[in-house]
Each structure stands twice: as C-alpha cells, then as structure tokens.
Enzyme design. Sequence first.
Site, PDB file in Angstrom:
ATOM      1  N   ARG A  84       1.504   1.445  -5.959  1.00 41.01           N
ATOM      2  CA  ARG A  84       1.700   0.478  -4.882  1.00 41.01           C
ATOM      3  C   ARG A  84       0.419  -0.270  -4.529  1.00 41.01           C
ATOM      4  O   ARG A  84       0.447  -1.243  -3.776  1.00 41.01           O
ATOM      5  CB  ARG A  84       2.192   1.200  -3.614  1.00 41.01           C
ATOM      6  CG  ARG A  84       3.450   1.985  -3.809  1.00 41.01           C
ATOM      7  CD  ARG A  84       3.832   2.657  -2.511  1.00 41.01           C
ATOM      8  NE  ARG A  84       4.277   1.682  -1.542  1.00 41.01           N
ATOM      9  CZ  ARG A  84       5.521   1.255  -1.408  1.00 41.01           C
ATOM     10  NH1 ARG A  84       6.451   1.738  -2.199  1.00 41.01           N
ATOM     11  NH2 ARG A  84       5.832   0.365  -0.501  1.00 41.01           N
ATOM     12  N   LYS A 126       3.338  -2.497  -7.372  1.00 37.99           N
ATOM     13  CA  LYS A 126       4.732  -2.348  -7.771  1.00 37.99           C
ATOM     14  C   LYS A 126       5.696  -2.927  -6.741  1.00 37.99           C
ATOM     15  O   LYS A 126       6.655  -3.597  -7.084  1.00 37.99           O
ATOM     16  CB  LYS A 126       5.012  -0.858  -7.966  1.00 37.99           C
ATOM     17  CG  LYS A 126       6.418  -0.534  -8.400  1.00 37.99           C
ATOM     18  CD  LYS A 126       6.581  -0.763  -9.863  1.00 37.99           C
ATOM     19  CE  LYS A 126       7.955  -0.444 -10.373  1.00 37.99           C
ATOM     20  NZ  LYS A 126       8.185  -1.165 -11.641  1.00 37.99           N
ATOM     21  N   CYS A 175       0.851  -1.180   0.000  1.00 46.35           N
ATOM     22  CA  CYS A 175       0.000   0.000   0.000  1.00 46.35           C
ATOM     23  C   CYS A 175       0.895   1.241   0.000  1.00 46.35           C
ATOM     24  O   CYS A 175       2.095   1.149   0.232  1.00 46.35           O
ATOM     25  CB  CYS A 175      -0.869   0.010   1.240  1.00 46.35           C
ATOM     26  SG  CYS A 175      -1.802  -1.510   1.443  1.00 46.35           S
ATOM     27  N   HIS A 227       8.681 -32.925 -24.480  1.00 40.98           N
ATOM     28  CA  HIS A 227       8.465 -33.711 -23.257  1.00 40.98           C
ATOM     29  C   HIS A 227       7.092 -33.441 -22.638  1.00 40.98           C
ATOM     30  O   HIS A 227       6.858 -33.774 -21.485  1.00 40.98           O
ATOM     31  CB  HIS A 227       9.579 -33.419 -22.248  1.00 40.98           C
ATOM     32  CG  HIS A 227      10.929 -33.822 -22.754  1.00 40.98           C
ATOM     33  ND1 HIS A 227      11.289 -35.136 -22.939  1.00 40.98           N
ATOM     34  CD2 HIS A 227      11.986 -33.072 -23.168  1.00 40.98           C
ATOM     35  CE1 HIS A 227      12.516 -35.185 -23.419  1.00 40.98           C
ATOM     36  NE2 HIS A 227      12.959 -33.940 -23.574  1.00 40.98           N
ATOM     37  N   GLU A 240      10.874 -13.562 -19.284  1.00 37.34           N
ATOM     38  CA  GLU A 240      10.534 -12.159 -19.055  1.00 37.34           C
ATOM     39  C   GLU A 240       9.482 -11.674 -20.065  1.00 37.34           C
ATOM     40  O   GLU A 240       8.534 -10.977 -19.703  1.00 37.34           O
ATOM     41  CB  GLU A 240      11.803 -11.295 -19.130  1.00 37.34           C
ATOM     42  CG  GLU A 240      11.601  -9.810 -18.966  1.00 37.34           C
ATOM     43  CD  GLU A 240      10.956  -9.383 -17.633  1.00 37.34           C
ATOM     44  OE1 GLU A 240      10.803 -10.238 -16.745  1.00 37.34           O
ATOM     45  OE2 GLU A 240      10.591  -8.215 -17.521  1.00 37.34           O
ATOM     46  N   GLU A 255       1.190 -10.052 -17.450  1.00 40.10           N
ATOM     47  CA  GLU A 255       0.823  -9.146 -16.356  1.00 40.10           C
ATOM     48  C   GLU A 255       0.067  -7.918 -16.828  1.00 40.10           C
ATOM     49  O   GLU A 255      -0.764  -7.398 -16.094  1.00 40.10           O
ATOM     50  CB  GLU A 255       2.031  -8.783 -15.466  1.00 40.10           C
ATOM     51  CG  GLU A 255       3.059  -7.842 -16.036  1.00 40.10           C
ATOM     52  CD  GLU A 255       4.152  -7.499 -15.011  1.00 40.10           C
ATOM     53  OE1 GLU A 255       5.278  -7.218 -15.448  1.00 40.10           O
ATOM     54  OE2 GLU A 255       3.895  -7.489 -13.793  1.00 40.10           O
ATOM     55  N   TRP A 277      -3.739  -1.885  -1.337  1.00 40.00           N
ATOM     56  CA  TRP A 277      -3.684  -3.163  -2.069  1.00 40.00           C
ATOM     57  C   TRP A 277      -4.162  -4.195  -1.055  1.00 40.00           C
ATOM     58  O   TRP A 277      -3.458  -4.501  -0.095  1.00 40.00           O
ATOM     59  CB  TRP A 277      -2.257  -3.444  -2.517  1.00 40.00           C
ATOM     60  CG  TRP A 277      -2.119  -4.642  -3.391  1.00 40.00           C
ATOM     61  CD1 TRP A 277      -2.283  -4.688  -4.751  1.00 40.00           C
ATOM     62  CD2 TRP A 277      -1.774  -5.974  -2.993  1.00 40.00           C
ATOM     63  NE1 TRP A 277      -2.067  -5.954  -5.211  1.00 40.00           N
ATOM     64  CE2 TRP A 277      -1.755  -6.773  -4.158  1.00 40.00           C
ATOM     65  CE3 TRP A 277      -1.487  -6.583  -1.779  1.00 40.00           C
ATOM     66  CZ2 TRP A 277      -1.453  -8.129  -4.144  1.00 40.00           C
ATOM     67  CZ3 TRP A 277      -1.190  -7.945  -1.758  1.00 40.00           C
ATOM     68  CH2 TRP A 277      -1.177  -8.693  -2.934  1.00 40.00           C
ATOM     69  N   ASN A 336       0.827  -0.085   5.964  1.00 34.70           N
ATOM     70  CA  ASN A 336       1.310  -0.927   4.871  1.00 34.70           C
ATOM     71  C   ASN A 336       2.025  -2.105   5.516  1.00 34.70           C
ATOM     72  O   ASN A 336       2.887  -1.912   6.364  1.00 34.70           O
ATOM     73  CB  ASN A 336       2.283  -0.134   3.988  1.00 34.70           C
ATOM     74  CG  ASN A 336       2.960  -1.015   2.956  1.00 34.70           C
ATOM     75  OD1 ASN A 336       2.417  -2.042   2.556  1.00 34.70           O
ATOM     76  ND2 ASN A 336       4.153  -0.620   2.535  1.00 34.70           N
ATOM     77  N   GLY A 337       1.646  -3.338   5.131  1.00 37.16           N
ATOM     78  CA  GLY A 337       2.271  -4.521   5.731  1.00 37.16           C
ATOM     79  C   GLY A 337       1.197  -5.502   6.161  1.00 37.16           C
ATOM     80  O   GLY A 337       0.037  -5.378   5.755  1.00 37.16           O
ATOM     81  N   LYS A 394       5.878 -10.203 -18.967  1.00 35.94           N
ATOM     82  CA  LYS A 394       5.429  -8.860 -19.376  1.00 35.94           C
ATOM     83  C   LYS A 394       4.047  -8.946 -20.005  1.00 35.94           C
ATOM     84  O   LYS A 394       3.151  -8.184 -19.686  1.00 35.94           O
ATOM     85  CB  LYS A 394       6.367  -8.259 -20.428  1.00 35.94           C
ATOM     86  CG  LYS A 394       7.606  -7.545 -20.065  1.00 35.94           C
ATOM     87  CD  LYS A 394       7.559  -6.328 -19.216  1.00 35.94           C
ATOM     88  CE  LYS A 394       7.301  -6.621 -17.798  1.00 35.94           C
ATOM     89  NZ  LYS A 394       8.380  -6.831 -16.892  1.00 35.94           N
TER      90      LYS A 394
HETATM   91  O1  M6R Z   1      11.302  -4.534  -6.688  1.00 42.59           O
HETATM   92  P1  M6R Z   1      11.695  -5.935  -7.096  1.00 42.59           P
HETATM   93  O2  M6R Z   1      12.617  -5.952  -8.255  1.00 42.59           O
HETATM   94  O3  M6R Z   1      12.195  -6.738  -5.938  1.00 42.59           O
HETATM   95  O4  M6R Z   1      10.319  -6.593  -7.569  1.00 42.59           O
HETATM   96  C1  M6R Z   1      10.252  -7.943  -7.915  1.00 42.59           C
HETATM   97  C2  M6R Z   1       8.975  -8.249  -8.649  1.00 42.59           C
HETATM   98  O5  M6R Z   1       7.864  -7.982  -7.840  1.00 42.59           O
HETATM   99  C3  M6R Z   1       8.844  -7.451  -9.957  1.00 42.59           C
HETATM  100  O6  M6R Z   1       9.936  -7.651 -10.791  1.00 42.59           O
HETATM  101  C4  M6R Z   1       7.557  -7.870 -10.702  1.00 42.59           C
HETATM  102  O7  M6R Z   1       7.664  -9.174 -11.148  1.00 42.59           O
HETATM  103  C5  M6R Z   1       7.272  -6.901 -11.859  1.00 42.59           C
HETATM  104  N1  M6R Z   1       5.915  -6.464 -11.786  1.00 42.59           N
HETATM  105  C6  M6R Z   1       7.435  -7.492 -13.196  1.00 42.59           C
HETATM  106  O8  M6R Z   1       7.153  -6.578 -14.207  1.00 42.59           O
END
Ligand code: M6R
Length: 611
Positions: free
Chosen positions: A27, A606, A2, A506, A483, A490, A77, A103-104, A487
């Site tokens: 966030r 994020k 959050c 396999h 990756e 998500e 969040w 937050n937490g 991308k």
């Molecule tokens: O801040 P961080 O690099 O530790 O975050 C790790 C993941 O949460 C972050 O890379 C996430 O997978 C991204 N949304 C991917 O685009």
Amino acid sequence: MCGIVGYIGQEQAAPILLEGLSRLEYRGYDSAGVAVFDQAAGTLAVRKAKGRLQVLSDQLHGGADLNSTAGVGHTRWATHGAPSDVNSHPQVSRSGRIAVVHNGIIENYAALKTFLLDQGVPFTSETDTEVVAQLIEYFYEGDILSAVGRALRRIQGAYALGILCADFPDQIIAARKDSPLILGHGEGCSFLASDVTAILRHTRRVTYMEDGDLAVLTREGITCCNSLMQPVRRKVVQVDWEVDAAEKGGYEHFMFKEIMEQPEALRRCLSPRISKGEIIFEDMALSKDFLRRMSRIYIVACGSSYHVGMVGKYHLERLTRRPVEVALGSEFRYMDPIVDQHTLVIVISQSGETLDTMAALRQARQLGGHILSIVNVVGSSIARESDQVLYTWAGPEIAVATTKAYTTQLALLSLLALWLARELGTVSQEEYRAALAAFQELPGKLEQVLARRDDIQYFASKYFNHNSIFFIGRNLDYALGLEGSLKLKEISYIHSEAYASGELKHGTISLIEEGTLVVALGAYSRLFPKVMSNVLEVKSRGAGVLALTTQTHQEEMARIADAVMTIPEIHELLLPCLGVVPLQLFAYYVALMRGCDIDKPRNLAKSVTVE
Ligand code: M6R
C-alpha cells in the site's frame, strides 16, 4: 494508500505490528513507523524510519527493542511532505502524549494548521496527519474519545486513523471516513488494519468499519460509535481467505505467483456460475423489468480495471445492442454524466477502495443509476455501497501490478455480457452455447500459455534494453494493448504507449524509426488482415515487431514479424483473457532483467485511496 495496523493484547506488540505491516507494504513503502505504550515510563515510544519497512525492522531488531503489548504501525505512501524520518507516521502531538497513524488526505489541513499555529502550537513535519494529532491534543481535557470526536468534526477529507494516548494505555482508538479500516476480534486481543491480510494470521473474525465510525479497542473487545458518538453494533464477519494465500509460497515475486495462479483463480470465479449449460448469478437483483427499460450502460473504473471496461464495451455493445460508455473514475464526476434510473452502472475495482471509483459510484447512485460492482475484496467499501456485487474470488492480490484480478474481472464481465444478452434475447442459441463452452475451456487454455513462458522470457531477453515500446492493435486487441502497455511501464519503467493501430497514420507513425520496438497485437481473427497491414507499415519504417496472435495465424504473422508470441484459439469473448497473459509475462521478465523492484514499483501503491 498507506497501510495501518494496530494491536492490543497479551503478546509483545512490536513484532506483531512489523509482521502486519510487511503484509501492507504494497500500500506504500517510502517510510514506516510504530508507536507503542511504554508502560513503565507512562509515555509513548515512537520509532520511524525513511525507506522500506526492513530499515525500521532492522533498527528495532524485529521489534524486540520495544517492550509493550499495545501499539500502532504505519507504512507510508507520501502525499504531504517528502518521504523522510520526520514526515513518517506515527505523527505526535506537541507533548508527545498523542500519536496518530493515518491513511487518506485531510483536505482542510492548511486552514487547521494556521489555526493551531495561531494558538502557539509548534509543528515539526510537513504532513497533514500532524494536524490531526495536534488538534486532538488541542481539544483534550482528559477524555480522549471526546477529544477525537471534536477533532474529527472539524476535519474535512478522507481518513483511516489509529490513535494512541499515553494516558489510556489500555486502549487504541480507530476512526474511518472514506478510507478503509477493519477491526479484528481475537482471544484476549483486538486488531485494526487497512486490510485483512495484515491480521489473518491472528484472527479471521473482522468488522468493516462504516464511514464516520469511531472504535475503541481493548484487550477485552471492541466498541463502536457513529459520528454522533452514539453506540452502534457492527457485524462481525468470518473471512475465508487462506492464510498462505497472501504469502509468496516459494516464488520470487508476488506478481509471478499471481500470474501463475490465474487458472485456479478463474476456476474459482467461473465454475460456480456455470451449471447445466446456464449462467447462474446468485441473488441477481437486475429484474426483467429493469433490463427491458435499460437504455444504456456505464462502466466506471481506474487503471487496469478501466482496461477491463474497455474490453467490456466491445463485448457488451456487440452482445446486448445497448450503448456502453466507459469512464475513468477520476473523470466521471467532472463530466456531467448522463445517468438515470434506466442506466446500469458497472463499477469495477479489485480493491473495492479506489477513491476515484468510489466517488463516481456515489455520484452515479445519486443520479439514480443501478450500481452493479465487480470487486475482489469482500466487504470493501465499493462492494458495500453497490446494489449488487459480483465477486471475482481471485484471492488476495499483493503485487502492485494487477494480474489475476484483471483476468478474473474480465472473465466475469464477459460472463455478465453473455448473461445480459441472453436475458435481452440478443444472442443466438448457437453463440450462447459456444461462448459458454469457451468459459469452461479458459483455465485449461491459460495453463497452456503459462507452460510456454520460457518463450516469453527469451523474447524479453531480446528486447529488455529498449527505451520506448509501442503496443498496437484494433478493437479487442487495442483494449488488450492498453493493459499490456500499462503492465510494462509500471514495473519496468520503460516508456510505452498503446494505440489503436488505425490511428498510427494520424500522427504516431512519425515516432517510428529504425530499431523502435512495436508489439503488434493480432489475436482478434476478424481484424487480423488489418493489423497485418499496420505491421507492414511499421516494419517498412524500420521498427522491430514482436507480435501476438493465435496459433491459426502464427505462420502468416511470422513471415513479417521478428518474433511471435502465440495463444490457443478461443471464442472472441475470452481472447483478451488469454492474450493478456503473454503480455503480463513479458512485462515481468523485462522488469526482472532490468533489475526493477517488481512487486513494489516506484511511486505506486496497490490501493489508491486518495483523489
Ligand atoms: O483496486 P482497483 O481495481 O480499483 O485499482 C485500480 C487501479 O489503481 C489499478 O488497476 C492499477 O492501475 C494497477 N496497479 C495496474 O496494475
């Protein structure tokens, strides 16, 4: 995950809180709220709304409805309790005199709630945060700081807290443990925030709170104490990020802006570290002695940062001839990892606050590992707890889907691999020189890829209607596929999987049928013929193939694939840094065509500060 912001000063607080929250919406964005002191009434005014921050902002006419010069705000969040008005923060105590943003996660909230219910305290929400507000009130006997201290001693879990008490209209209390919280020092005003971007317009002088710290914010300044309630002095640091670095600057989405910023971000990250044909890591703490005895390398990270680690494993093992393990932060602490004083543990995190990664770091450290982190956010928790930090200097990244943080992490890890190989004597002079030259060419080549973004937009327009997309590739291309697939899923919500293409036979090949889309990655020249065989395998089962390769192999690939994205030739150490860009653009344009909320995809945030 959050976002928290707090302000106490001379100006109207609500517009400042709403503006700060708008920079923290990445966030979490399922609901938002603010609480301010209503000085005339001697009470707290709390306003909350489910949905995006805009809903709350419209209700409050941009903050004009709340007349007060101090308050806290929150963008949520959801963890405990679905997104709703009542579950939004601030959460208030039964009398309404104490308001809390959090937050937490309070891990023992159920036990605390039972205890409070037994004392006759009524609850209105399903949140763990309400327990904090009620518990503080339970201990409150006229000294709010002492009540907060007593409550925190009973709380287990992670928290960043902003607390208001109606009886103390000239102060805000802040507390943190395992969740980020910074304090901002202004002229006649003080701030608190989850992230500097929320207050950068007002001050650049910030303090990173330490775990267990409590702070009292007033118009005159901020005082801190530790978990034992002893006064402590914390450093004030000057943040040098540009104010407009966290703005869209004319772009429709932060993600697109950040994709386009990659050449510049890479220059910032690499240029100061390469000089006169040598790699320079200032203050490098890895001694020759440690390197000589270094028996293994662990890379620990989550999400895209983990994918950087997957590429890094190939580079590090090839260049240093040391065994490299890549572990997800969330798995590491439950797998009894083999780490000792001869292990180099490379921790990768854009935010520097990812809880799983942080927990892994702490465990690795306990086991005796030497911790080197690659982090973007200066002063973040992971940076502060590492033996050595290499900053990516990518600038603030706001879009949930990471782009420039990924490429800078990757470039930096690759540079580190080359440096280690040089120190260990496991790279030839020719390769060292050739690779180093490639680092200097990288930003320019990336600009060439970006200049051809219309091609990618065209491919996206052809394929955006697919419901399931496979990414295949080998070795570096496989790591790149992970990756590319993340991308895409998500931000576009298309189901997607990445496979090492040799694995298709396999099992996964049974999913390939007429019309399935396969993104075939064949940028790594050494394995190009192998990937070509896999392309033929899926084509002959009816798949459509969108390929990615280098200019050298473009023609050959085009003979079989339906469409081909190309990147310039570059040293293999940097191939994934270039190759990821068309995949980022593809995901972006597909999501755009599907009308998705690109910067704030559903269910995501994020900075993931919960387990
Ligand atoms: O801040 P961080 O690099 O530790 O975050 C790790 C993941 O949460 C972050 O890379 C996430 O997978 C991204 N949304 C991917 O685009």
